[in-house]
Design a protein around this motif. Sequence first.
Motif, PDB file in Angstrom:
ATOM      1  N   LYS A  12       2.741   9.850   8.055  1.00 41.71           N
ATOM      2  CA  LYS A  12       3.264  10.210   9.370  1.00 41.71           C
ATOM      3  C   LYS A  12       3.826   9.003  10.100  1.00 41.71           C
ATOM      4  O   LYS A  12       4.763   9.114  10.880  1.00 41.71           O
ATOM      5  N   PHE A  13       3.254   7.813   9.847  1.00 42.98           N
ATOM      6  CA  PHE A  13       3.781   6.624  10.515  1.00 42.98           C
ATOM      7  C   PHE A  13       4.387   5.610   9.543  1.00 42.98           C
ATOM      8  O   PHE A  13       5.214   4.792   9.926  1.00 42.98           O
ATOM      9  N   LEU A  14       4.028   5.657   8.250  1.00 43.45           N
ATOM     10  CA  LEU A  14       4.641   4.746   7.281  1.00 43.45           C
ATOM     11  C   LEU A  14       5.986   5.265   6.766  1.00 43.45           C
ATOM     12  O   LEU A  14       6.842   4.485   6.346  1.00 43.45           O
ATOM     13  N   LYS A  15       6.139   6.577   6.750  1.00 43.44           N
ATOM     14  CA  LYS A  15       7.446   7.208   6.491  1.00 43.44           C
ATOM     15  C   LYS A  15       8.133   6.721   5.216  1.00 43.44           C
ATOM     16  O   LYS A  15       9.197   6.102   5.251  1.00 43.44           O
ATOM     17  N   LYS A  16       7.526   7.030   4.070  1.00 45.52           N
ATOM     18  CA  LYS A  16       8.115   6.595   2.798  1.00 45.52           C
ATOM     19  C   LYS A  16       9.498   7.174   2.570  1.00 45.52           C
ATOM     20  O   LYS A  16      10.318   6.579   1.854  1.00 45.52           O
ATOM     21  N   GLU A  17       9.807   8.321   3.193  1.00 44.99           N
ATOM     22  CA  GLU A  17      11.125   8.936   3.024  1.00 44.99           C
ATOM     23  C   GLU A  17      12.236   8.066   3.617  1.00 44.99           C
ATOM     24  O   GLU A  17      13.407   8.208   3.254  1.00 44.99           O
ATOM     25  N   ASP A  18      11.890   7.144   4.519  1.00 45.10           N
ATOM     26  CA  ASP A  18      12.887   6.243   5.089  1.00 45.10           C
ATOM     27  C   ASP A  18      13.197   5.069   4.163  1.00 45.10           C
ATOM     28  O   ASP A  18      14.072   4.250   4.476  1.00 45.10           O
ATOM     29  N   PRO A 103       7.356   0.330   2.956  1.00 40.79           N
ATOM     30  CA  PRO A 103       6.951   0.932   4.234  1.00 40.79           C
ATOM     31  C   PRO A 103       5.873   0.128   4.953  1.00 40.79           C
ATOM     32  O   PRO A 103       5.821   0.116   6.186  1.00 40.79           O
ATOM     33  N   LEU A 104       5.017  -0.549   4.188  1.00 38.73           N
ATOM     34  CA  LEU A 104       3.961  -1.350   4.793  1.00 38.73           C
ATOM     35  C   LEU A 104       4.437  -2.761   5.130  1.00 38.73           C
ATOM     36  O   LEU A 104       3.832  -3.435   5.962  1.00 38.73           O
ATOM     37  N   ASP A 105       5.507  -3.223   4.527  1.00 38.71           N
ATOM     38  CA  ASP A 105       6.115  -4.474   4.965  1.00 38.71           C
ATOM     39  C   ASP A 105       6.757  -4.290   6.333  1.00 38.71           C
ATOM     40  O   ASP A 105       6.619  -5.133   7.216  1.00 38.71           O
ATOM     41  N   ALA A 106       7.450  -3.189   6.496  1.00 41.27           N
ATOM     42  CA  ALA A 106       8.363  -3.021   7.625  1.00 41.27           C
ATOM     43  C   ALA A 106       7.753  -2.369   8.853  1.00 41.27           C
ATOM     44  O   ALA A 106       8.316  -2.458   9.947  1.00 41.27           O
ATOM     45  N   ASN A 107       6.618  -1.705   8.717  1.00 44.52           N
ATOM     46  CA  ASN A 107       6.109  -0.887   9.812  1.00 44.52           C
ATOM     47  C   ASN A 107       5.772  -1.699  11.060  1.00 44.52           C
ATOM     48  O   ASN A 107       5.214  -2.784  10.997  1.00 44.52           O
ATOM     49  N   ASN A 108       6.097  -1.127  12.182  1.00 42.94           N
ATOM     50  CA  ASN A 108       5.717  -1.673  13.487  1.00 42.94           C
ATOM     51  C   ASN A 108       4.795  -0.669  14.184  1.00 42.94           C
ATOM     52  O   ASN A 108       5.210   0.451  14.447  1.00 42.94           O
ATOM     53  N   PRO A 109       3.522  -1.030  14.384  1.00 44.30           N
ATOM     54  CA  PRO A 109       2.922  -2.365  14.391  1.00 44.30           C
ATOM     55  C   PRO A 109       1.985  -2.658  13.218  1.00 44.30           C
ATOM     56  O   PRO A 109       1.322  -3.694  13.219  1.00 44.30           O
ATOM     57  N   TYR A 110       1.901  -1.749  12.213  1.00 40.08           N
ATOM     58  CA  TYR A 110       0.848  -1.884  11.199  1.00 40.08           C
ATOM     59  C   TYR A 110       1.280  -2.613   9.929  1.00 40.08           C
ATOM     60  O   TYR A 110       0.473  -2.801   9.026  1.00 40.08           O
ATOM     61  N   GLY A 111       2.538  -3.049   9.866  1.00 39.27           N
ATOM     62  CA  GLY A 111       3.031  -3.675   8.654  1.00 39.27           C
ATOM     63  C   GLY A 111       2.771  -5.163   8.591  1.00 39.27           C
ATOM     64  O   GLY A 111       2.356  -5.799   9.570  1.00 39.27           O
ATOM     65  N   ASN A 112       3.049  -5.739   7.433  1.00 36.95           N
ATOM     66  CA  ASN A 112       2.822  -7.166   7.219  1.00 36.95           C
ATOM     67  C   ASN A 112       3.619  -8.042   8.176  1.00 36.95           C
ATOM     68  O   ASN A 112       3.091  -8.999   8.758  1.00 36.95           O
ATOM     69  N   ASN A 113       4.901  -7.729   8.344  1.00 36.23           N
ATOM     70  CA  ASN A 113       5.763  -8.622   9.101  1.00 36.23           C
ATOM     71  C   ASN A 113       5.510  -8.552  10.600  1.00 36.23           C
ATOM     72  O   ASN A 113       5.416  -9.595  11.271  1.00 36.23           O
ATOM     73  N   TYR A 114       5.378  -7.355  11.147  1.00 35.78           N
ATOM     74  CA  TYR A 114       5.048  -7.245  12.567  1.00 35.78           C
ATOM     75  C   TYR A 114       3.630  -7.733  12.831  1.00 35.78           C
ATOM     76  O   TYR A 114       3.342  -8.293  13.893  1.00 35.78           O
ATOM     77  N   GLY A 115       2.736  -7.560  11.852  1.00 35.62           N
ATOM     78  CA  GLY A 115       1.385  -8.092  12.001  1.00 35.62           C
ATOM     79  C   GLY A 115       1.388  -9.606  12.097  1.00 35.62           C
ATOM     80  O   GLY A 115       0.680 -10.200  12.917  1.00 35.62           O
ATOM     81  N   LEU A 116       2.196 -10.252  11.254  1.00 36.08           N
ATOM     82  CA  LEU A 116       2.320 -11.709  11.317  1.00 36.08           C
ATOM     83  C   LEU A 116       2.968 -12.147  12.633  1.00 36.08           C
ATOM     84  O   LEU A 116       2.555 -13.144  13.233  1.00 36.08           O
ATOM     85  N   ALA A 117       3.977 -11.411  13.074  1.00 33.26           N
ATOM     86  CA  ALA A 117       4.628 -11.726  14.346  1.00 33.26           C
ATOM     87  C   ALA A 117       3.636 -11.636  15.501  1.00 33.26           C
ATOM     88  O   ALA A 117       3.649 -12.469  16.415  1.00 33.26           O
TER      89      ALA A 117
END
Length: 255
Positions: A12-18, A103-117
């Motif tokens: 619902k929030f990771l949206k693999k279809e995207d 999807p887990l790299d890119a997600n805001n706010p639960y992904g790797n990159n936004y988490g590092l930010a």
Amino acid sequence: MTLIELDNYLNKFLKKEDFAGDVSLNGIQIQNANPSEKQIKKIAFAVDACKETAQKAWQTGADVLIVHHGLFWGRCQTLTGSFYNRVSEFLNHDLALIAYHLPLDANNPYGNNYGLANKLNLQNLEPFGFWRGMSVGVKGELENPLTIDEVQKLLLREKKSASTVLRFGKEKIKTIGIISGGASEDVEAAIQENLDLYITGEFEHAHFHIAKENCINVIAAGHYETEIIGVNLLMKKIQEELKIDCEFIDVPTEL
């Protein structure tokens, strides 16, 4: 909650279809014996799906292992040799596997990159770095300029050090681009956007002189270390919202 319900919740929030171009088979990669009936009582989390994380997961009583790096990367593979040994850890112990890569790299706010930010408290966040038209990274600004050593202290876990630090740019850093994992080629995107620092996981020899000639700082904080944050953010969310017992399995590669 069943395995299928859990994956629906995540998507619902990771949206693999995207992320249709991601060949990583996001979502359920190995089901349990009754995916629409068996209740999930414990979830293990890890960066990588490997024999060691699978063993530790079922030994702790987990019903499912959620990872960033799954078992499949866009090609057919026979269940023989070391791959059979890895997969058998799941099948022999009815341990399900769920993997979310891009999807887990890119997600805001639960992904790797936004988490590092967020660890760096970056402001004015914007998408940064694209793969096959999909935004995967993030860029932003520090509230107050910092040295590269000060950034590292905020970025890395205690007693961890970056695998590569290239001090080719400004002494005081204000603007930063982040793409976790193995994305050294995207230093060129950081150069084009005139950023002071590029953060990734691994940095390749082929891009060393590009960084040097364009006077940009680089921190390669480790592929593993830049990608533990997403699965841990997922774990915290599930613990708070679903009240399911969870455990993080730390198997660092030091790479």
